[in-house]
Design an enzyme around this catalytic site. Structure first.
Site, PDB file in Angstrom:
ATOM      1  N   GLY A  93       9.568  16.674   3.955  1.00 20.84           N
ATOM      2  CA  GLY A  93       8.222  16.158   3.106  1.00 20.84           C
ATOM      3  C   GLY A  93       7.384  15.561   3.870  1.00 20.84           C
ATOM      4  O   GLY A  93       7.279  15.719   5.027  1.00 20.84           O
ATOM      5  N   GLY A  94       7.074  14.379   3.422  1.00 27.00           N
ATOM      6  CA  GLY A  94       6.140  13.538   4.233  1.00 27.00           C
ATOM      7  C   GLY A  94       4.952  13.744   3.814  1.00 27.00           C
ATOM      8  O   GLY A  94       4.398  14.651   3.026  1.00 27.00           O
TER       9      GLY A  94
ATOM     10  N   GLU B 239       5.119  14.718  -1.525  1.00 21.97           N
ATOM     11  CA  GLU B 239       3.785  13.739  -1.724  1.00 21.97           C
ATOM     12  C   GLU B 239       2.853  14.774  -2.140  1.00 21.97           C
ATOM     13  O   GLU B 239       1.883  14.998  -1.494  1.00 21.97           O
ATOM     14  CB  GLU B 239       3.549  13.006  -0.792  1.00 21.97           C
ATOM     15  CG  GLU B 239       4.805  12.062  -0.038  1.00 21.97           C
ATOM     16  CD  GLU B 239       4.424  10.899   1.148  1.00 21.97           C
ATOM     17  OE1 GLU B 239       3.069  10.914   1.200  1.00 21.97           O
ATOM     18  OE2 GLU B 239       5.351  10.415   1.492  1.00 21.97           O
ATOM     19  N   TYR B 240       2.746  14.896  -3.451  1.00 22.85           N
ATOM     20  CA  TYR B 240       3.388  14.430  -4.642  1.00 22.85           C
ATOM     21  C   TYR B 240       3.529  15.817  -5.751  1.00 22.85           C
ATOM     22  O   TYR B 240       2.445  16.622  -5.516  1.00 22.85           O
ATOM     23  CB  TYR B 240       2.710  13.338  -5.335  1.00 22.85           C
ATOM     24  CG  TYR B 240       2.514  12.092  -4.704  1.00 22.85           C
ATOM     25  CD1 TYR B 240       3.760  11.460  -4.475  1.00 22.85           C
ATOM     26  CD2 TYR B 240       1.414  11.674  -3.957  1.00 22.85           C
ATOM     27  CE1 TYR B 240       3.652  10.042  -3.546  1.00 22.85           C
ATOM     28  CE2 TYR B 240       1.598  10.586  -3.107  1.00 22.85           C
ATOM     29  CZ  TYR B 240       2.627   9.602  -3.132  1.00 22.85           C
ATOM     30  OH  TYR B 240       2.576   8.807  -2.358  1.00 22.85           O
TER      31      TYR B 240
ATOM     32  N   ALA C 273       6.927   1.426  -2.173  1.00 25.96           N
ATOM     33  CA  ALA C 273       5.855   0.221  -2.745  1.00 25.96           C
ATOM     34  C   ALA C 273       5.148  -0.222  -1.788  1.00 25.96           C
ATOM     35  O   ALA C 273       5.369  -1.635  -1.574  1.00 25.96           O
ATOM     36  CB  ALA C 273       7.013  -0.493  -3.586  1.00 25.96           C
TER      37      ALA C 273
ATOM     38  N   ASP D 212       1.343   0.195   0.774  1.00 26.68           N
ATOM     39  CA  ASP D 212      -0.080   0.867   0.904  1.00 26.68           C
ATOM     40  C   ASP D 212      -0.862   0.751  -0.211  1.00 26.68           C
ATOM     41  O   ASP D 212      -1.581   1.570  -0.491  1.00 26.68           O
ATOM     42  CB  ASP D 212       0.224   2.352   1.224  1.00 26.68           C
ATOM     43  CG  ASP D 212       0.579   2.686   2.757  1.00 26.68           C
ATOM     44  OD1 ASP D 212       0.435   1.732   3.400  1.00 26.68           O
ATOM     45  OD2 ASP D 212       0.907   3.782   2.963  1.00 26.68           O
TER      46      ASP D 212
ATOM     47  N   TRP E 203      10.515   1.102   6.273  1.00 26.03           N
ATOM     48  CA  TRP E 203       9.925   2.053   6.938  1.00 26.03           C
ATOM     49  C   TRP E 203       9.048   1.163   8.012  1.00 26.03           C
ATOM     50  O   TRP E 203       8.143   0.613   7.945  1.00 26.03           O
ATOM     51  CB  TRP E 203       8.720   2.796   5.940  1.00 26.03           C
ATOM     52  CG  TRP E 203       7.869   3.834   6.613  1.00 26.03           C
ATOM     53  CD1 TRP E 203       6.669   3.734   7.411  1.00 26.03           C
ATOM     54  CD2 TRP E 203       8.306   5.206   6.698  1.00 26.03           C
ATOM     55  NE1 TRP E 203       6.290   4.637   8.065  1.00 26.03           N
ATOM     56  CE2 TRP E 203       7.390   5.844   7.324  1.00 26.03           C
ATOM     57  CE3 TRP E 203       9.441   6.039   6.239  1.00 26.03           C
ATOM     58  CZ2 TRP E 203       7.230   7.045   7.805  1.00 26.03           C
ATOM     59  CZ3 TRP E 203       9.328   7.381   6.522  1.00 26.03           C
ATOM     60  CH2 TRP E 203       8.186   8.017   7.060  1.00 26.03           C
TER      61      TRP E 203
END
Length: 400
Positions: free
Chosen positions: A110-111, A152-153, A219, A221, A365
């Site tokens: 994904g991403g 996402e998403y 959690a 950005d 990350w």
């Protein structure tokens, strides 16, 4: 409720995690991190300390929507061969368990740029089942311990996302390797959104927690190059002292909202990042939190990302950081440039909070965004990750 109120009510939950043995430290590695134009900034799997994190996630594999299977994303990820001839970063990644047998390795899909394929594989029960079977084969062949889905998403596909997770969990539980090779069941995790609209529209929280082992809540950005005023990328608490700020712009708010929607705290892994936010102030005379900003022109010398710096790039600027105790975050400024970033201190605060809330752990990350060489910040190799590791095993300095 935030800060002292939260801590006074939930400090009892800390007892469960006081020895740190159940507290996850989930770290992402990106397969393109060895391809930077600046050679000194390239990050390789050999640069990873296998003991820094309890769970290491390889991001990302490619989804073939025609054959409903996983494939390499980068040419050097996997040579497509088997047994003794198999080579590639996927194998190098899982081979880290030879150094640390307790390390749990997961493969992610994904991403931000590759989630569209998940709409396709989740479309029908047949496609979901076939995809789950093929994923199981791919993961076992490359010696991964689990699978991470960063969709996402899902949005309107949230019911089908739930069914995809159900199909995955069923396939993993019926894996013959559990019985015939004495293997543990493959771990299943997802990456979860931080904002209320995406959480509300994309997840049947009370259902998905039945199938996933944990949720990596991204959690951060909360502010970025798109922002009109200066603010913190991933502050622990909201800026309640300033009513112009939404209380939803904090890790604490996000975690509490996930729990309100039905997620058990022990299945929530609170995400954080080493990325520093770099904004251009509208006026160099106003450098306070909430100062007006214009489109950022700041680009780091290594990653070449507008409005974003790695922790190493940030340290090289030799700024005088200002600690904001309300939101547990650091900012700095130089002329019309304004920066917000995590430090060892803010990472320790996040771990203390996560443990006090009874969360499953902390997610990071990504490996390469920390000062992995130790040549930039004067704090040794991987200073942010080491701060997380040390704080996770520390039973002192509890909230009261």
């Amino acid at each position: 409720m935030e800060t002292k109120a939260i801590m006074s009510i939930l400090v009892l939950l800390f007892v469960r995690y006081s020895n740190g043995s159940d507290f996850k430290r989930v770290c992402y590695y990106t397969t393109w991190s060895n391809q930077l134009q600046v050679i000194s900034g390239r990050f390789y799997i050999k640069d990873i300390d296998p003991f820094l994190c309890t769970h290491a996630v390889f991001a990302f594999a490619k989804v073939n929507t025609d054959k409903l299977r996983l494939e390499r994303l980068q040419v050097d990820d996997d040579n497509g061969l088997q047994y003794s001839e198999a080579r590639g970063k996927l194998y190098d990644f899982t081979n880290m368990k030879q150094t640390n047998p307790k390390l749990v390795t997961l493969l992610s899909i994904g991403g931000a740029t590759s989630s569209e394929a998940l709409h396709n594989v989740a479309e029908t029960p047949e496609r979901r089942k076939t995809f789950a079977k093929n994923c199981l084969i791919y993961l076992r062949d490359r010696n991964f311990d689990g699978f991470d889905i960063d969709w996402e998403y899902p949005g309107a596909f949230k019911d089908k996302f739930t069914e995809l997770l159900k199909a995955m969990r069923l396939e993993f539980e019926n894996d013959e390797a559990i019985r015939t090779k004495n293997k543990s069941r493959l771990v299943l995790s997802i990456a979860g959104a931080a904002g209320k609209p995406n959480i509300k529209e994309s997840y049947n929280v009370t259902e998905i927690v039945k199938y996933v082992d944990f949720i990596n809540v991204f959690a951060f950005d909360y502010f970025g190059s798109w922002s009109k005023v200066s603010g913190f990328t991933g502050s622990l608490f909201s800026r309640l002292s300033d009513p112009t700020y939404s209380p939803e712009l904090s890790q604490s708010w996000t975690i509490q909202y996930w729990m309100k929607k039905g997620a058990p705290p022990e299945k929530l892994v609170m995400g954080t990042t080493a990325t520093a936010l770099a904004l251009t102030l509208k006026s160099s005379s106003n450098h306070n939190i909430g100062a007006p900003v214009i489109n950022s022109t700041i680009v780091g010398p290594v990653r070449k990302m507008r409005g974003q710096l790695s922790y190493s790039e940030l340290c090289d600027k030799r700024l005088s950081g200002i600690w904001d105790d309300e939101q547990k975050y650091t900012y700095a400024y130089s002329g019309n440039q304004w920066f917000a970033y995590n430090t060892k201190r803010s990472m320790i605060e996040k771990v203390k909070y996560a443990k006090a809330m009874g969360l499953g752990g902390i997610m990071f990350w990504t490996y390469d965004l920390d000062d992995f060489t130790g040549n930039h910040c004067g704090q040794g190799k991987f200073p942010l990750l080491n701060a997380i590791k040390d704080a996770a095993s520390n039973t002192d300095n509890l909230y009261s």
